[in-house]
Write a protein that holds these residues in place. Sequence first.
Motif, PDB file in Angstrom:
ATOM      1  N   ARG A   9     -35.049  21.848  62.859  1.00 23.75           N
ATOM      2  CA  ARG A   9     -35.282  23.244  63.246  1.00 23.75           C
ATOM      3  C   ARG A   9     -34.116  24.123  62.795  1.00 23.75           C
ATOM      4  O   ARG A   9     -34.326  25.269  62.402  1.00 23.75           O
ATOM      5  CB  ARG A   9     -35.437  23.373  64.762  1.00 23.75           C
ATOM      6  CG  ARG A   9     -36.713  22.807  65.319  1.00 23.75           C
ATOM      7  CD  ARG A   9     -37.951  23.531  64.811  1.00 23.75           C
ATOM      8  NE  ARG A   9     -37.946  24.958  65.050  1.00 23.75           N
ATOM      9  CZ  ARG A   9     -38.320  25.541  66.186  1.00 23.75           C
ATOM     10  NH1 ARG A   9     -38.717  24.808  67.202  1.00 23.75           N
ATOM     11  NH2 ARG A   9     -38.305  26.857  66.311  1.00 23.75           N
ATOM     12  N   TYR A  35     -42.294  27.982  51.673  1.00 18.67           N
ATOM     13  CA  TYR A  35     -42.012  29.412  51.676  1.00 18.67           C
ATOM     14  C   TYR A  35     -40.619  29.640  52.258  1.00 18.67           C
ATOM     15  O   TYR A  35     -40.116  28.844  53.035  1.00 18.67           O
ATOM     16  CB  TYR A  35     -42.987  30.169  52.590  1.00 18.67           C
ATOM     17  CG  TYR A  35     -44.436  30.123  52.201  1.00 18.67           C
ATOM     18  CD1 TYR A  35     -45.274  29.112  52.661  1.00 18.67           C
ATOM     19  CD2 TYR A  35     -44.985  31.116  51.389  1.00 18.67           C
ATOM     20  CE1 TYR A  35     -46.628  29.086  52.329  1.00 18.67           C
ATOM     21  CE2 TYR A  35     -46.330  31.100  51.054  1.00 18.67           C
ATOM     22  CZ  TYR A  35     -47.137  30.081  51.528  1.00 18.67           C
ATOM     23  OH  TYR A  35     -48.473  30.065  51.196  1.00 18.67           O
ATOM     24  N   GLN A  37     -38.757  32.866  54.459  1.00 19.06           N
ATOM     25  CA  GLN A  37     -39.096  34.080  55.183  1.00 19.06           C
ATOM     26  C   GLN A  37     -37.826  34.832  55.511  1.00 19.06           C
ATOM     27  O   GLN A  37     -36.926  34.307  56.178  1.00 19.06           O
ATOM     28  CB  GLN A  37     -39.859  33.755  56.478  1.00 19.06           C
ATOM     29  CG  GLN A  37     -40.300  34.987  57.234  1.00 19.06           C
ATOM     30  CD  GLN A  37     -41.125  34.658  58.465  1.00 19.06           C
ATOM     31  OE1 GLN A  37     -41.001  33.583  59.043  1.00 19.06           O
ATOM     32  NE2 GLN A  37     -41.994  35.579  58.865  1.00 19.06           N
ATOM     33  N   LEU A  43     -43.275  36.414  53.760  1.00 18.87           N
ATOM     34  CA  LEU A  43     -43.159  35.055  53.231  1.00 18.87           C
ATOM     35  C   LEU A  43     -43.221  35.104  51.717  1.00 18.87           C
ATOM     36  O   LEU A  43     -44.101  35.752  51.142  1.00 18.87           O
ATOM     37  CB  LEU A  43     -44.316  34.187  53.736  1.00 18.87           C
ATOM     38  CG  LEU A  43     -44.139  33.525  55.082  1.00 18.87           C
ATOM     39  CD1 LEU A  43     -44.197  34.546  56.200  1.00 18.87           C
ATOM     40  CD2 LEU A  43     -45.203  32.456  55.279  1.00 18.87           C
ATOM     41  N   MET A  88     -35.060  31.397  56.717  1.00 12.80           N
ATOM     42  CA  MET A  88     -36.001  30.532  57.427  1.00 12.80           C
ATOM     43  C   MET A  88     -36.935  29.931  56.374  1.00 12.80           C
ATOM     44  O   MET A  88     -37.521  30.665  55.569  1.00 12.80           O
ATOM     45  CB  MET A  88     -36.815  31.340  58.438  1.00 12.80           C
ATOM     46  CG  MET A  88     -38.002  30.595  59.019  1.00 12.80           C
ATOM     47  SD  MET A  88     -37.514  29.326  60.191  1.00 12.80           S
ATOM     48  CE  MET A  88     -37.765  30.220  61.724  1.00 12.80           C
ATOM     49  N   LEU A  90     -40.326  27.694  55.656  1.00 13.81           N
ATOM     50  CA  LEU A  90     -41.571  27.276  56.278  1.00 13.81           C
ATOM     51  C   LEU A  90     -42.370  26.398  55.322  1.00 13.81           C
ATOM     52  O   LEU A  90     -42.557  26.745  54.158  1.00 13.81           O
ATOM     53  CB  LEU A  90     -42.407  28.499  56.661  1.00 13.81           C
ATOM     54  CG  LEU A  90     -41.850  29.364  57.785  1.00 13.81           C
ATOM     55  CD1 LEU A  90     -42.550  30.705  57.836  1.00 13.81           C
ATOM     56  CD2 LEU A  90     -41.998  28.663  59.124  1.00 13.81           C
ATOM     57  N   PRO A 103     -57.464  27.896  54.930  1.00 11.39           N
ATOM     58  CA  PRO A 103     -56.340  28.361  55.764  1.00 11.39           C
ATOM     59  C   PRO A 103     -55.202  27.368  55.794  1.00 11.39           C
ATOM     60  O   PRO A 103     -55.412  26.154  55.775  1.00 11.39           O
ATOM     61  CB  PRO A 103     -56.991  28.502  57.143  1.00 11.39           C
ATOM     62  CG  PRO A 103     -58.403  28.815  56.856  1.00 11.39           C
ATOM     63  CD  PRO A 103     -58.747  28.024  55.628  1.00 11.39           C
ATOM     64  N   GLN A 104     -54.010  27.911  55.865  1.00 17.17           N
ATOM     65  CA  GLN A 104     -52.828  27.067  55.855  1.00 17.17           C
ATOM     66  C   GLN A 104     -52.359  26.764  57.276  1.00 17.17           C
ATOM     67  O   GLN A 104     -52.457  27.593  58.174  1.00 17.17           O
ATOM     68  CB  GLN A 104     -51.717  27.751  55.062  1.00 17.17           C
ATOM     69  CG  GLN A 104     -52.093  27.892  53.587  1.00 17.17           C
ATOM     70  CD  GLN A 104     -51.003  28.473  52.744  1.00 17.17           C
ATOM     71  OE1 GLN A 104     -49.825  28.414  53.088  1.00 17.17           O
ATOM     72  NE2 GLN A 104     -51.377  29.033  51.614  1.00 17.17           N
ATOM     73  N   PHE A 106     -49.007  25.639  59.393  1.00 17.01           N
ATOM     74  CA  PHE A 106     -47.565  25.741  59.213  1.00 17.01           C
ATOM     75  C   PHE A 106     -46.790  24.858  60.182  1.00 17.01           C
ATOM     76  O   PHE A 106     -47.214  24.610  61.318  1.00 17.01           O
ATOM     77  CB  PHE A 106     -47.110  27.183  59.442  1.00 17.01           C
ATOM     78  CG  PHE A 106     -47.413  28.100  58.300  1.00 17.01           C
ATOM     79  CD1 PHE A 106     -48.676  28.643  58.140  1.00 17.01           C
ATOM     80  CD2 PHE A 106     -46.431  28.419  57.371  1.00 17.01           C
ATOM     81  CE1 PHE A 106     -48.962  29.486  57.071  1.00 17.01           C
ATOM     82  CE2 PHE A 106     -46.707  29.267  56.304  1.00 17.01           C
ATOM     83  CZ  PHE A 106     -47.970  29.795  56.151  1.00 17.01           C
ATOM     84  N   GLY A 107     -45.629  24.411  59.710  1.00 17.25           N
ATOM     85  CA  GLY A 107     -44.648  23.829  60.599  1.00 17.25           C
ATOM     86  C   GLY A 107     -43.883  24.934  61.315  1.00 17.25           C
ATOM     87  O   GLY A 107     -44.103  26.130  61.066  1.00 17.25           O
ATOM     88  N   ASP A 108     -42.979  24.552  62.198  1.00 14.62           N
ATOM     89  CA  ASP A 108     -42.229  25.530  62.985  1.00 14.62           C
ATOM     90  C   ASP A 108     -41.024  26.104  62.266  1.00 14.62           C
ATOM     91  O   ASP A 108     -40.334  26.965  62.793  1.00 14.62           O
ATOM     92  CB  ASP A 108     -41.789  24.914  64.317  1.00 14.62           C
ATOM     93  CG  ASP A 108     -42.887  24.988  65.359  1.00 14.62           C
ATOM     94  OD1 ASP A 108     -42.853  24.197  66.315  1.00 14.62           O
ATOM     95  OD2 ASP A 108     -43.798  25.849  65.204  1.00 14.62           O
TER      96      ASP A 108
END
Lengths: 115, 112
Positions: A9, A35, A37, A43, A88, A90, A103-104, A106-108
């Motif tokens: 994280r 990506y 961000q 993104l 960040m 992603l 649709p994608q 995402f992880g956190d």
Amino acid sequence: DVKVTQSSRYLVKRTGEKVFLECVQDMDHENMFWYRQDPGLGLRLIYFSYDVKMKEKGDIPEGYSVSREKKERFSLILESASTNQTSMYLCASSLSWRGLNQPQHFGDGTRLSIL
Amino acid sequence: SQQGEEDPQALSIQEGENATMNCSYKTSINNLQWYRQNSGRGLVHLILIRSNEREKHSGRLRVTLDTSKKSSSLLITASRAADTASYFCATVRGTGGFKTIFGAGTRLFVKA
């Protein structure tokens, strides 16, 4: 439910280091994406992969590389980290259906700081 | 260049009010998607509308698409404090497109 797991994280690295960000998805998705961000920029796509060992450059690939040796895992590599890569990051995955992107998921995210 | 651009950049409303966010894009699309992002988390897909659809509903969400104006809107009815998040539109260009282009997002704050 689809789960996309990013290995860290938060991560702090030093300028010039080689940095690895790992991402694993558990739904057998063909497509995976990285990506970054940044505030006010939304993104931006770094790289994506539509199959094992396949990769395509996104909009901002400079300074990055990727690896997809297994379908479930997509790694982002910062070859020589620089302070402007503080961001960040992603990871996302999606299913291909009739060749079209779905649709994608995402992880956190990994908040990476380069000092 | 930015494909999807949301408007407004930020929106603050009272709980129970409706929230409307708009998205404009530049090139032809295969579909348009809306995502939500809670603070410090990844994006969550909300709804997808195809280029041949004009309106779509999902619970308290209503999405419209006007391909002639290259614009879409997301309406959240009877908003709740839990709707506080950033909302992004995303477009997939043409056919065979793998690249999804995200806008910079609208930050929605719902006051209890």
